[in-house]
Design an enzyme around this catalytic site. Structure first.
Site, PDB file in Angstrom:
ATOM      1  N   ASP A  94      62.580  68.117  27.236  1.00 30.33           N
ATOM      2  CA  ASP A  94      62.631  67.089  27.791  1.00 30.33           C
ATOM      3  C   ASP A  94      63.888  67.078  28.801  1.00 30.33           C
ATOM      4  OD1 ASP A  94      62.350  64.208  28.838  1.00 30.33           O
ATOM      5  OD2 ASP A  94      62.919  63.332  26.642  1.00 30.33           O
ATOM      6  N   ALA A  95      63.729  67.685  29.819  1.00 32.49           N
ATOM      7  CA  ALA A  95      64.669  67.910  30.710  1.00 32.49           C
ATOM      8  C   ALA A  95      64.610  67.207  32.081  1.00 32.49           C
ATOM      9  CB  ALA A  95      64.546  69.347  31.360  1.00 32.49           C
ATOM     10  N   LYS A  96      63.467  66.378  32.333  1.00 28.73           N
ATOM     11  CA  LYS A  96      63.550  65.208  33.488  1.00 28.73           C
ATOM     12  C   LYS A  96      63.851  66.322  34.909  1.00 28.73           C
ATOM     13  CE  LYS A  96      63.566  61.354  30.493  1.00 28.73           C
ATOM     14  NZ  LYS A  96      63.916  62.118  29.299  1.00 28.73           N
ATOM     15  N   ARG A  97      63.246  67.292  34.937  1.00 30.42           N
ATOM     16  CA  ARG A  97      63.617  68.000  36.406  1.00 30.42           C
ATOM     17  C   ARG A  97      62.782  67.516  37.582  1.00 30.42           C
ATOM     18  NH1 ARG A  97      67.573  69.053  33.266  1.00 30.42           N
ATOM     19  NH2 ARG A  97      68.383  71.423  32.848  1.00 30.42           N
TER      20      ARG A  97
END
Length: 270
Positions: A94-97
């Site tokens: 869950d890095a939301k890159r």
């Protein structure tokens, strides 16, 4: 991991539970703080106690990056532990890159090649060329932010453009991306009334659904409109499971909370 392998696990475990491994050293049991790597030891205990009840784990990378190189090493040890001991479990970074193409390619390599996650969350705001580099990886999944569970979601995501909400534009446009069959979507449980509309656009895609439990989302409401022919849901719970106890029995209590959700899911699937 292929989508079919994920569906197979859901059917075997009678569960579509995802457990968020968002480790805050201020919230974990204090006896762990004396250990060399309290973040990993906490995660290991949670995984050992819950792996038979869930089909996915989702570490939010911010909770590891906040502790510098040691936190990143804890994340690496955690994903290696899952992949070695429970390779059937779907893993989500869950890095939301999301950035211009060559940068997104490097992000994708970091999470898919180096850390060997099965999927990563990606922000859609920069469009096609920021998303497709993630989609280029075989048997890896890109989980696009579509309609999130926070209050700020209403700032942009539900605003209308040409009489249609922005999140619908995101869903429809993303279907035109190369390798779009590798897309999943984040849809918050606190937006349960939107699932019926979302399923009209992406009837069979997997939806990662945060917000059940601590954020007030209701599992029954989500499943009423969100379930698809191949189940198509990963329901995430983080705080409600991993922080259910700060005592020495924290992992056992976490397992009890996970079991409650899994039992509810089994009834829904039956």
């Amino acid at each position: 991991m292929t989508t079919q392998q994920l569906v197979s696990q859901i059917n075997q475990k009678k569960s579509f539970l995802c457990i968020g491994l968002d480790v805050d050293l201020d919230k974990i049991p204090t006896h762990l703080l004396a250990l060399e790597d309290p973040i990993f030891e906490f995660n290991k205990a949670i995984i050992d106690a819950t792996h038979h009840l869930c089909v996915a784990y989702k570490p939010n990378t911010a909770f590891y990056e906040a502790y510098g190189i040691k936190g990143w090493q804890s994340l690496e040890k955690t994903i290696q532990y899952i992949n070695k001991n429970h390779p059937e479990i779907f893993t989500i970074a869950d890095a939301k890159r999301g950035d211009i193409g060559n940068t997104s390619t490097m992000y994708a390599k970091a999470f898919f090649n180096d850390l060997a996650f099965d999927s990563v969350t990606v922000a859609p705001y920069m469009g096609k060329d920021s998303v497709e580099p993630f989609l280029a990886f075989k048997d890896k999944h890109t989980i696009l932010l579509a309609l999130t569970s926070n209050n700020g979601a209403f700032d942009y995501q539900t605003k209308k453009i040409d009489e249609k909400e922005l999140y619908k534009h995101v869903l429809e446009t993303s279907k035109t991306y190369k390798n779009s069959e590798n897309l999943m979507y984040v849809v918050g449980a606190t937006k349960a009334e939107y699932f019926k509309e979302i399923r009209k656009i992406v009837p069979n895609s997997f939806l990662l659904v945060p917000g059940v439990g601590a954020q007030g989302g209701n599992l029954q409401d989500v499943c009423k409109y969100g379930l698809s022919e191949n189940i198509g849901l990963l329901i995430n719970s983080s705080r409600g499971i991993i922080y259910a106890s700060k005592e020495h029995d924290f992992a056992e209590i976490a397992a009890q909370k996970a079991k409650e959700l899994q039992t509810e899911m089994e009834l829904i699937l039956s």
